[in-house]
Design a protein around this motif. Structure first.
Motif, PDB file in Angstrom:
ATOM      1  N   TYR A   1       2.598  -4.033  -2.703  1.00 39.68           N
ATOM      2  CA  TYR A   1       1.656  -2.964  -2.398  1.00 39.68           C
ATOM      3  C   TYR A   1       2.186  -1.711  -3.089  1.00 39.68           C
ATOM      4  N   VAL A   2       1.305  -0.858  -3.567  1.00 43.24           N
ATOM      5  CA  VAL A   2       1.711   0.327  -4.329  1.00 43.24           C
ATOM      6  C   VAL A   2       1.038   1.566  -3.759  1.00 43.24           C
ATOM      7  N   SER A   3       1.811   2.657  -3.656  1.00 43.97           N
ATOM      8  CA  SER A   3       1.218   3.951  -3.317  1.00 43.97           C
ATOM      9  C   SER A   3       1.693   5.001  -4.308  1.00 43.97           C
ATOM     10  N   ASP A   4       0.776   5.859  -4.714  1.00 45.15           N
ATOM     11  CA  ASP A   4       1.112   6.973  -5.604  1.00 45.15           C
ATOM     12  C   ASP A   4      -0.018   7.992  -5.518  1.00 45.15           C
ATOM     13  N   PRO A   5       0.280   9.286  -5.371  1.00 41.67           N
ATOM     14  CA  PRO A   5      -0.780  10.295  -5.273  1.00 41.67           C
ATOM     15  C   PRO A   5      -1.491  10.554  -6.600  1.00 41.67           C
ATOM     16  N   ASP A   6      -0.923  10.106  -7.710  1.00 42.56           N
ATOM     17  CA  ASP A   6      -1.480  10.362  -9.038  1.00 42.56           C
ATOM     18  C   ASP A   6      -2.500   9.272  -9.397  1.00 42.56           C
ATOM     19  N   PRO A   7      -3.766   9.645  -9.629  1.00 49.60           N
ATOM     20  CA  PRO A   7      -4.771   8.639  -9.989  1.00 49.60           C
ATOM     21  C   PRO A   7      -4.399   7.851 -11.240  1.00 49.60           C
ATOM     22  N   ALA A   8      -3.790   8.517 -12.228  1.00 49.76           N
ATOM     23  CA  ALA A   8      -3.397   7.813 -13.454  1.00 49.76           C
ATOM     24  C   ALA A   8      -2.359   6.738 -13.160  1.00 49.76           C
ATOM     25  N   ALA A   9      -1.424   7.039 -12.254  1.00 47.66           N
ATOM     26  CA  ALA A   9      -0.421   6.047 -11.877  1.00 47.66           C
ATOM     27  C   ALA A   9      -1.072   4.872 -11.168  1.00 47.66           C
ATOM     28  N   ARG A  10      -2.033   5.160 -10.302  1.00 49.82           N
ATOM     29  CA  ARG A  10      -2.725   4.073  -9.607  1.00 49.82           C
ATOM     30  C   ARG A  10      -3.514   3.219 -10.590  1.00 49.82           C
ATOM     31  N   ASP A  11      -4.086   3.859 -11.599  1.00 54.13           N
ATOM     32  CA  ASP A  11      -4.809   3.105 -12.630  1.00 54.13           C
ATOM     33  C   ASP A  11      -3.865   2.183 -13.396  1.00 54.13           C
ATOM     34  N   ARG A  12      -2.647   2.681 -13.693  1.00 54.30           N
ATOM     35  CA  ARG A  12      -1.674   1.845 -14.401  1.00 54.30           C
ATOM     36  C   ARG A  12      -1.279   0.634 -13.556  1.00 54.30           C
ATOM     37  N   ALA A  13      -1.114   0.852 -12.267  1.00 54.15           N
ATOM     38  CA  ALA A  13      -0.774  -0.263 -11.385  1.00 54.15           C
ATOM     39  C   ALA A  13      -1.895  -1.289 -11.351  1.00 54.15           C
TER      40      ALA A  13
ATOM     41  N   VAL B   1      -3.405  -1.073  -4.004  1.00 53.77           N
ATOM     42  CA  VAL B   1      -2.961   0.221  -4.520  1.00 53.77           C
ATOM     43  C   VAL B   1      -3.666   1.324  -3.734  1.00 53.77           C
ATOM     44  N   THR B   2      -2.884   2.327  -3.306  1.00 58.98           N
ATOM     45  CA  THR B   2      -3.449   3.402  -2.500  1.00 58.98           C
ATOM     46  C   THR B   2      -2.774   4.724  -2.816  1.00 58.98           C
ATOM     47  N   GLU B   3      -3.387   5.815  -2.364  1.00 64.83           N
ATOM     48  CA  GLU B   3      -2.797   7.140  -2.513  1.00 64.83           C
ATOM     49  C   GLU B   3      -1.810   7.424  -1.399  1.00 64.83           C
ATOM     50  N   ASP B   4      -2.117   6.965  -0.193  1.00 67.55           N
ATOM     51  CA  ASP B   4      -1.343   7.288   1.007  1.00 67.55           C
ATOM     52  C   ASP B   4      -0.449   6.110   1.390  1.00 67.55           C
ATOM     53  N   PRO B   5       0.885   6.280   1.365  1.00 66.13           N
ATOM     54  CA  PRO B   5       1.768   5.157   1.695  1.00 66.13           C
ATOM     55  C   PRO B   5       1.602   4.643   3.118  1.00 66.13           C
ATOM     56  N   SER B   6       1.164   5.509   4.041  1.00 67.55           N
ATOM     57  CA  SER B   6       1.021   5.076   5.429  1.00 67.55           C
ATOM     58  C   SER B   6      -0.079   4.035   5.603  1.00 67.55           C
ATOM     59  N   ALA B   7      -0.965   3.930   4.616  1.00 66.73           N
ATOM     60  CA  ALA B   7      -2.061   2.961   4.719  1.00 66.73           C
ATOM     61  C   ALA B   7      -1.558   1.529   4.749  1.00 66.73           C
ATOM     62  N   TYR B   8      -0.395   1.276   4.130  1.00 71.04           N
ATOM     63  CA  TYR B   8       0.116  -0.093   4.039  1.00 71.04           C
ATOM     64  C   TYR B   8       1.416  -0.319   4.819  1.00 71.04           C
ATOM     65  N   LEU B   9       1.933   0.725   5.456  1.00 70.07           N
ATOM     66  CA  LEU B   9       3.249   0.605   6.081  1.00 70.07           C
ATOM     67  C   LEU B   9       3.318  -0.528   7.099  1.00 70.07           C
ATOM     68  N   ASP B  10       2.254  -0.716   7.864  1.00 76.06           N
ATOM     69  CA  ASP B  10       2.291  -1.741   8.901  1.00 76.06           C
ATOM     70  C   ASP B  10       2.115  -3.152   8.343  1.00 76.06           C
ATOM     71  N   GLN B  11       1.797  -3.267   7.052  1.00 75.96           N
ATOM     72  CA  GLN B  11       1.538  -4.584   6.472  1.00 75.96           C
ATOM     73  C   GLN B  11       2.717  -5.125   5.665  1.00 75.96           C
ATOM     74  N   VAL B  12       3.801  -4.345   5.556  1.00 77.93           N
ATOM     75  CA  VAL B  12       4.912  -4.751   4.694  1.00 77.93           C
ATOM     76  C   VAL B  12       6.203  -4.902   5.495  1.00 77.93           C
ATOM     77  N   ASP B  13       7.160  -5.588   4.888  1.00 80.00           N
ATOM     78  CA  ASP B  13       8.468  -5.792   5.514  1.00 80.00           C
ATOM     79  C   ASP B  13       9.506  -4.785   5.027  1.00 80.00           C
ATOM     80  N   LEU B  14       9.285  -4.243   3.843  1.00 77.61           N
ATOM     81  CA  LEU B  14      10.316  -3.423   3.199  1.00 77.61           C
ATOM     82  C   LEU B  14       9.630  -2.386   2.329  1.00 77.61           C
TER      83      LEU B  14
END
Length: 345
Positions: free
Chosen positions: A32-44, A52-65
């Motif tokens: 899972y990837v988070s980055d506030p930069d739209p260009a970075a999200r596009d690269r991912a 891929v998301t802007e806000d890291p908290s959106a995926y925190l509960d779905q990951v182990d690390l």
């Protein structure tokens, strides 16, 4: 626990390297990837990463690390948020910006019971592992000094200094190989090109067991080889371990270890020096992604087994932050007064 999913926070150049390394690792987790930069999200997204998301908290509960590769100024806030949610954290260097932040991080780790590994990947380089074994076996006798040269023609980053970007790797290795904390430090820097930041720096260390250390950093002296970590840069990355029975020289651009034996016998003028055998070995296939992948696998193994990580918060954050602050204080001191030397006729 079994690690199956990773949140990668930050997808700049190093974030993309981390993604590749995770894919090459034995863990091969869902990314899972988070980055506030739209260009970075596009690269991912262009690399086939579909979570891929802007806000890291959106995926925190779905990951182990959580793997944090954000700009250094954001490291602490992202790490604290992850630890508060009970997530293990891989944290790129420099881990924190100050001793105060390091203490906050250490307290959060203790409260959470989670594992944290600071991203000093050279610790798991095969040559470092071999050097550690040689030192323990007494192959070069008693360790007297550690000398490093991490310099060359390489761009300076906007978000961290030469010390924070390059120097920390060797400062950490010197502490890792000496096996004890650093007791005192002196540093001198100059800006020969005339900019605000120092472009040539010398750091002198003393470890608590009396071993001395010396490190050169900067962008003025031409390096010896193109740097695998920074295409287009020409650097020297060598570390010399000096014992009373020989030397070990690690060259991280050539991926070679050279071991040389010597014997010293006292005489009236000081010492007789008798060089002995010299041998060299090279490791093949060591690349930035392979080292990262190895460090990730070691971290996952530590998480799953409850063992110590390759570089924990005590050494990688608190000791390093204290050292960096001491170096900064040394660099801003007034220069020593100049003394005119006598000239012969």
């Amino acid at each position: 626990m079994s690690v199956k999913s990773i949140l990668l926070c930050g997808f700049g150049a190093f974030g993309a390297q981390h993604a590749l390394a995770w894919q090459q690792s034995a863990t091969a987790p869902r990314l899972y990837v988070s980055d506030p930069d739209p260009a970075a999200r596009d690269r991912a997204g262009a690399l086939g990463l579909d979570h891929v998301t802007e806000d890291p908290s959106a995926y925190l509960d779905q990951v182990d690390l959580v793997d944090i590769v954000t700009p250094p100024r954001l490291h602490l806030s992202v790490a604290l948020a992850a630890l508060e949610r009970g997530k293990h954290v891989f944290l790129e260097k420099p881990a924190v910006a100050s001793v105060g932040e390091a203490k906050q991080l250490l307290d959060a780790v203790k409260r959470s019971g989670c594992s944290v590994q600071i991203g000093f990947v050279l610790r798991c380089h095969p040559l470092v592992e071999k050097a550690k074994t040689l030192l323990a076996s007494g192959a070069i006798g008693r360790l007297l000094a550690v000398e490093g040269d991490f310099s060359g023609w390489k761009r300076m980053r906007d978000d961290s200094t030469v010390i924070e970007n390059d120097g920390v790797h060797f400062l950490d290795l010197m502490r890792h190989l000496a096996g004890v904390p650093i007791h005192s430090v002196e540093a001198r820097g100059v800006s020969l090109l005339g900019a605000q930041e120092d472009d040539d720096i010398r750091i002198d260390l003393t470890f608590v067991n009396g071993v001395s250390g010396r490190l050169r950093l900067g962008i003025l002296a031409c390096g010896e080889l193109e740097d695998d970590f920074m295409p287009g840069a020409v650097t020297t990355k060598q570390l010399r371990l000096i014992g009373d029975g020989g030397n070990i020289v690690l060259d991280f651009n050539r991926n070679t270890l050279t071991q040389a034996q010597v014997s010293y016998t006292p005489k009236s003028g000081g010492w007789n020096v008798s060089p002995g055998s010299i041998s060299s070995e090279q490791v093949i296939g060591v690349t930035p992604p392979s080292l990262l992948a190895k460090s990730f696998d070691l971290f996952v193994s530590a998480v799953e087994s409850g063992a110590a990580t390759l570089c924990g918060v005590g050494e990688g954050a608190l000791e390093m932050a204290s050292l960096l602050e001491a170096i900064e204080r040394a660099l801003v001191r007034k220069p020593l007064p100049q003394v005119a030397l006598e000239k012969g006729d």
